[in-house]
Design a protein around this motif. Structure first.
Motif, mmCIF file in Angstrom:
data_model
loop_
_atom_site.group_PDB
_atom_site.id
_atom_site.type_symbol
_atom_site.label_atom_id
_atom_site.label_comp_id
_atom_site.label_asym_id
_atom_site.label_seq_id
_atom_site.Cartn_x
_atom_site.Cartn_y
_atom_site.Cartn_z
ATOM 1 N N ARG A 50 0.277 13.034 -10.902
ATOM 2 C CA ARG A 50 -0.997 13.394 -10.279
ATOM 3 C C ARG A 50 -1.433 12.353 -9.271
ATOM 4 O O ARG A 50 -1.938 12.674 -8.195
ATOM 5 N N HIS A 51 -1.261 11.113 -9.654
ATOM 6 C CA HIS A 51 -1.687 9.994 -8.812
ATOM 7 C C HIS A 51 -1.000 10.058 -7.468
ATOM 8 O O HIS A 51 -1.604 9.921 -6.413
ATOM 9 N N PHE A 52 0.310 10.289 -7.518
ATOM 10 C CA PHE A 52 1.108 10.346 -6.312
ATOM 11 C C PHE A 52 0.671 11.503 -5.422
ATOM 12 O O PHE A 52 0.593 11.385 -4.203
ATOM 13 N N ILE A 53 0.397 12.651 -6.089
ATOM 14 C CA ILE A 53 -0.011 13.830 -5.323
ATOM 15 C C ILE A 53 -1.359 13.579 -4.655
ATOM 16 O O ILE A 53 -1.562 13.938 -3.492
ATOM 17 N N MET A 54 -2.255 12.932 -5.393
ATOM 18 C CA MET A 54 -3.570 12.637 -4.809
ATOM 19 C C MET A 54 -3.422 11.741 -3.597
ATOM 20 O O MET A 54 -4.018 11.960 -2.550
ATOM 21 N N TRP A 55 -2.619 10.712 -3.760
ATOM 22 C CA TRP A 55 -2.399 9.766 -2.673
ATOM 23 C C TRP A 55 -1.826 10.467 -1.455
ATOM 24 O O TRP A 55 -2.255 10.276 -0.312
ATOM 25 N N ASN A 56 -0.816 11.304 -1.708
ATOM 26 C CA ASN A 56 -0.182 12.038 -0.617
ATOM 27 C C ASN A 56 -1.149 12.980 0.063
ATOM 28 O O ASN A 56 -1.130 13.141 1.290
ATOM 29 N N PHE A 57 -2.006 13.606 -0.726
ATOM 30 C CA PHE A 57 -2.991 14.543 -0.189
ATOM 31 C C PHE A 57 -3.915 13.832 0.795
ATOM 32 O O PHE A 57 -4.121 14.284 1.929
#
Lengths: 285, 225
Positions: free
Chosen positions: B42-49
């Motif tokens: 999730r963290h990675f996806i948030m960052w990427n978003f």
């Protein structure tokens, strides 16, 4: 200028000394140290850097495992991808700390410990309740509300994205599997067809063999007839010759007999014949 | 106990006379997600978003000056300032962007590099852009002066805007919370409530300030070429 020359010569001396020292050290510490490069300057202590299971230095060397069949033993990664965060109480204290206390103090142990510790800090004014504390209180309230109200929604939407990514990879994998399965099916089909081809070829072989047989027999018959014809020819020739010989012999005999019959003999023969005839006539009567 | 209202901005965490509070500047590094596994968390996806949104924003702003990778510096600037601002709101974490040394060290090199590049390489272009289209001829000298002054104070504005916002916010929070030491319990509830409001506003300010500084840097960059 002289300083530069001095520094250069000192560098050379230092390099020489270092090479000697490293050779000596390598000789002494060879069982403990893994030389990393061909240069003898660089050596790395094995016990410091080879601690991880995936470090290449901890793999057995090629010669050592020759007796086992030549395969090096590579350890697999034991841990899996963490799908959930680790369990914790109050949002920031890990569950393992509570287990740590459990055997000695039971369930209430860590709470009592926390309370007493905080009490100690506050009462002794080691932790002073000043402006940071009150802003911290308000922040804790904010964080609590965010984690209870908004976090599940955000977490669910992010999880959906993760699941979408997983689904994409799985789909690629499943598609590839389907491709492989169709390939296998087609290959099996082709094998089955190839066997059918074998039967076909067998039939063709039989056909050809039959044709060959027929031609052979026809030729054998022709051969027989030709040979018979030749032999018949010889037989006929011989027979014809024999007939001719016979005819000629008879003619020659008759000729010679006619020649040998003199007039005297002829008279005698005729007289004899008359006598015989008279006798015969007398007998018949 | 505060000696002075502004003592929250004094570096006072010492280790053998070395000020250790500036370490909070690199605290934001701990929040960058790992990409160890193939499947993101999730963290990675948030960052990427967030990164992608920013990237698209800056790309739109840069228009013709965009090349592959030109948004990286601005995105990293955003995250740096954002973490510094946001983590400074937590108790006991020093806000490094509340110091002009920090903000000026960020904005001055950026602005100076843009200006030097622009004036040395595209001098005519820079002169042309000083005056907007359609100004009457009489106003032109004044426009030049005004535009020059506004150009020159840009690093100052970038830095001071950030610093002033941070200082103001922290000052208010500190002021409000320092009254809590001598308050009764029920008053503290009201205090906490007001502080919650302030905190929310401060968090918004933290995000917005980092966004503003990055957007303006992008704009200044796009003007140069």
């Amino acid at each position: 200028m002289s300083k530069l020359m001095f520094s250069q010569s000192s560098l050379v001396i230092i390099k020489l000394l270092w090479s000697k020292l490293s050779k000596f050290l390598t000789m002494i510490f060879r069982p403990f140290i893994q030389p990393r490069f061909n240069k003898q300057f660089l050596f790395v202590p094995n016990f410091i850097l080879a601690h991880t299971s995936t470090c290449p230095a901890s793999k057995p060397k090629c010669g050592a495992s020759a007796g086992k069949g030549g395969t090096t033993s590579i350890k697999k990664i034991d841990f899996k991808r963490a799908e959930k965060s680790a369990p914790c109480r109050f949002g920031f204290i890990p569950e393992e700390w509570f287990q740590f206390f459990h055997s000695k103090t039971g369930v209430t142990g860590p709470y009592i410990f926390g309370l007493v510790f905080v009490n100690y800090l506050v009462s002794k004014e080691i932790y002073v309740l000043e402006h940071e504390y009150y802003s911290g209180l308000s922040y804790v309230v904010i964080l609590y509300f965010i984690s209870k109200k908004m976090a599940p929604g955000i977490g669910a939407s992010l999880d959906k994205e993760v699941d979408a990514e997983i689904a994409e990879w799985e789909k690629g994998r499943a598609d590839q599997m389907k491709v492989f399965e169709t390939t296998i099916k087609d290959a099996k089909d082709a094998q089955w067809r190839a066997e059918g081809q074998k039967i076909l070829i067998e039939a063709k072989k039989e056909n050809v063999a039959m044709q060959l047989e027929a031609v052979y027999r026809e030729r054998a018959m022709r051969l027989y007839q030709m040979v018979k014809g030749r032999l018949d020819y010889h037989v006929k020739k011989r027979r014809t010759e024999n007939k001719l010989h016979q005819k000629w012999m008879i003619a020659w005999i008759l000729e010679n007999v006619h020649k040998s019959i003199t007039a005297d003999f002829q008279k005698q023969a005729l007289n004899q014949a008359i006598k015989d005839l008279a006798l015969a006539a007398s007998r018949v009567k | 106990m505060m000696t002075n209202l502004f003592s929250i901005f004094d570096p006072s965490t010492n280790l053998m006379n070395l000020p250790m509070n500036w370490i909070s500047t690199i605290l934001g590094l701990l929040f960058i997600p790992y990409s160890f596994w193939l499947i993101p968390n999730r963290h990675f996806i948030m960052w990427n978003f967030i990164s992608k949104k920013l990237h698209n924003e800056f790309k739109t702003l840069l228009k013709n000056n965009y090349f592959n990778g030109s948004t990286f510096i601005f995105i990293s600037l955003f995250f740096f300032i954002f973490f510094n601002n946001f983590l400074g709101l937590f108790p006991y974490i020093f806000t490094s962007t509340s110091h002009l040394t920090m903000s000026l060290s960020l904005s001055m090199p950026l602005w100076l590099s843009f200006m030097l590049y622009g004036w040395i390489n595209n001098t005519n272009h820079m002169f042309i852009h000083m005056i907007p289209q359609g100004t009457p001829y009489i106003l032109m000298p004044f426009m030049v002066i005004i535009e020059t002054i506004s150009n020159i104070i840009r690093p100052g504005t970038l830095a001071v805007r950030l610093t002033a916002n941070m200082i103001a916010g922290h000052l208010l929070m500190t002021l409000l919370s320092s009254t809590g030491t001598n308050m009764s319990f029920y008053m503290i509830m009201i205090l906490i409530f007001m502080q919650i409001m302030l905190m929310i506003m401060e968090s918004a300010v933290a995000i917005i300030q980092s966004y503003v500084i990055t957007i303006l840097s992008t704009l200044y960059y796009s003007e140069v070429n």
